[in-house]
Design a protein around this motif. Sequence first.
Motif, short mmCIF file in Angstrom:
data_model
loop_
_atom_site.label_atom_id
_atom_site.label_comp_id
_atom_site.label_asym_id
_atom_site.label_seq_id
_atom_site.Cartn_x
_atom_site.Cartn_y
_atom_site.Cartn_z
N GLY A 293 -1.16 9.58 6.01
CA GLY A 293 -0.83 10.94 6.33
C GLY A 293 0.76 11.25 5.86
O GLY A 293 1.16 12.20 5.36
N ASN A 294 1.74 10.03 6.02
CA ASN A 294 3.11 10.37 5.91
C ASN A 294 3.15 10.34 4.37
O ASN A 294 4.06 11.09 3.79
N ALA A 295 2.23 9.56 3.44
CA ALA A 295 2.43 9.76 1.96
C ALA A 295 2.32 11.11 1.43
O ALA A 295 2.80 11.69 0.57
N LEU A 296 1.19 11.60 1.99
CA LEU A 296 0.64 12.97 1.76
C LEU A 296 1.79 14.14 1.96
O LEU A 296 2.08 14.97 1.15
N ASP A 297 2.30 13.91 3.21
CA ASP A 297 3.29 14.94 3.74
C ASP A 297 4.68 14.60 2.77
O ASP A 297 5.18 15.66 2.22
N LEU A 298 5.25 13.44 2.59
CA LEU A 298 6.32 13.33 1.87
C LEU A 298 6.36 13.88 0.45
O LEU A 298 7.28 14.19 -0.03
N CYS B 151 0.93 -1.27 -0.06
CA CYS B 151 -0.03 0.11 0.01
C CYS B 151 0.67 1.36 -0.03
O CYS B 151 0.68 2.20 -0.63
N ILE B 152 1.91 1.11 0.86
CA ILE B 152 2.76 2.42 0.76
C ILE B 152 3.54 2.66 -0.52
O ILE B 152 3.39 3.65 -0.87
N VAL C 281 2.18 1.96 -3.47
CA VAL C 281 1.09 2.28 -4.21
C VAL C 281 0.84 3.73 -4.25
O VAL C 281 0.70 4.72 -4.95
N LEU C 282 0.47 4.24 -2.69
CA LEU C 282 0.30 5.30 -2.51
C LEU C 282 1.25 6.26 -2.70
O LEU C 282 0.94 7.63 -3.09
N GLN C 283 2.55 6.15 -2.63
CA GLN C 283 3.48 6.96 -2.68
C GLN C 283 3.68 7.16 -4.45
O GLN C 283 3.85 8.43 -4.73
N ASP C 284 3.39 6.29 -5.12
CA ASP C 284 3.36 6.43 -6.46
C ASP C 284 2.19 7.29 -6.99
O ASP C 284 2.25 8.43 -7.59
N ALA C 285 1.19 7.09 -6.34
CA ALA C 285 -0.12 7.81 -6.53
C ALA C 285 0.05 9.41 -6.06
O ALA C 285 -0.41 10.25 -6.94
N CYS C 286 0.61 9.46 -5.04
CA CYS C 286 0.52 10.86 -4.50
C CYS C 286 1.70 11.70 -5.40
O CYS C 286 1.67 12.83 -5.87
N ARG D 167 -5.94 3.71 12.87
CA ARG D 167 -4.68 4.57 13.32
C ARG D 167 -3.33 4.29 12.23
O ARG D 167 -2.79 5.42 11.89
N GLN D 168 -3.14 3.02 12.02
CA GLN D 168 -1.97 2.59 11.25
C GLN D 168 -2.24 3.17 9.72
O GLN D 168 -1.10 3.64 9.12
N LEU D 169 -3.45 2.88 9.38
CA LEU D 169 -3.71 3.38 8.01
C LEU D 169 -3.58 5.08 8.02
O LEU D 169 -2.97 5.42 6.77
N MET D 170 -3.95 5.49 8.77
CA MET D 170 -4.00 6.98 8.86
C MET D 170 -2.42 7.50 9.02
O MET D 170 -2.11 8.17 8.19
N ASP D 171 -1.69 6.82 9.61
CA ASP D 171 -0.06 6.99 9.60
C ASP D 171 0.42 7.02 8.11
O ASP D 171 1.32 7.52 7.70
#
Length: 284
Positions: free
Chosen positions: A135-140, A91-92, A94-99, A128-132
Amino acid sequence: EAKLDGGDTCRVFTPEIVAQANLILTMRHRMRRALEEKQFKAHFQPQLDLQTNRVVGTEALARWIDPDGTMVPPGEFIPIAEDYGLIDEICIQVLQDACRWTARWNAMGFGPISVAVNISGRQFHNPRQLMDIVGNALDLLGLPAHLLELELTESTAMSDPENASKVMRLFTDRGIGCSIDDFGTGYSSLSVLKRFALRKLKIDRSFVRDVTTDANDAAICAAIIAMAHALNLKVCAEGVETTDQLAFLREQVCDQVQGFLIARPLPPVDLERLLRDGVPDHAS
Ligand code: C2E
Ligand code: MG
Ligand code: MG
Ligand code: MG
């Protein structure tokens, strides 16, 4: 030879069982290595807004791309990744690619263009873990929260509506959108649905497929669109493959469509070309 359960049942590990176990170990090992080598990528399928004929968003769909070029579809590795406890790491990626790509497309002036990411049933149980992770991907990658949308399937959401409410509240409070995927295939309680902090319903493609030939499917699509609008939600039809389906959905004032008619899920460079060149004529 192993004796299990005491008693008089004696189970023997046959060569087949050993081979099976080795296969699983090999797969786990392959996935670990694939994660280290960042072989999990997002492909992007455009979502076309029918009012403006603009691509207003994409859905990021996970692909495992082997160095030899083989592409494994998510249906084949997501369930295994869940069992192995590797889903968060996939997920991380894929999310990082997406963002990353979505931030770029907005910076290039193609925006506002959002991205939707699928959340697995397993992750859903650990908000909570999902939110972390999110949130990290958005910030990064510097993507504004409102340009991210999380998709939860109707069956996952309705398997634990209490938790689904919590998850959606958590994400909505941070400005992230939530949508219900594959809508119509699960068992929705409307009294539960109305309390969800939702942005969008996605009509499952099984209803879209025969919408021009099956009166029941047409009625179901029309009803979902009307209900979504009455609840102040956007509605996106999945799996649009023909111009007749598109015409029907336009007539019903569906907000958005996604499907092979507009484009297949594309590698990011190809999606970028589509943003530059516009969607094919038959789709607009
Ligand atoms: P989904 O979220 O409902 O995604 C839509 C699926 O329908 C995609 O399959 C897409 O390629 C396919 N599709 C889109 N348009 C059409 C069309 O016009 N006709 C037909 N026949 N199919 C169409 P895909 O990429 O194989 O993904 C399958 C499922 O795997 C997704 O269903 C989603 O539930 C899951 N998935 C994908 N990526 C991820 C991920 O990053 N994380 C998690 N947890 N699940 C994912
Ligand atoms: Mg989806
Ligand atoms: Mg879907
Ligand atoms: Mg699906």
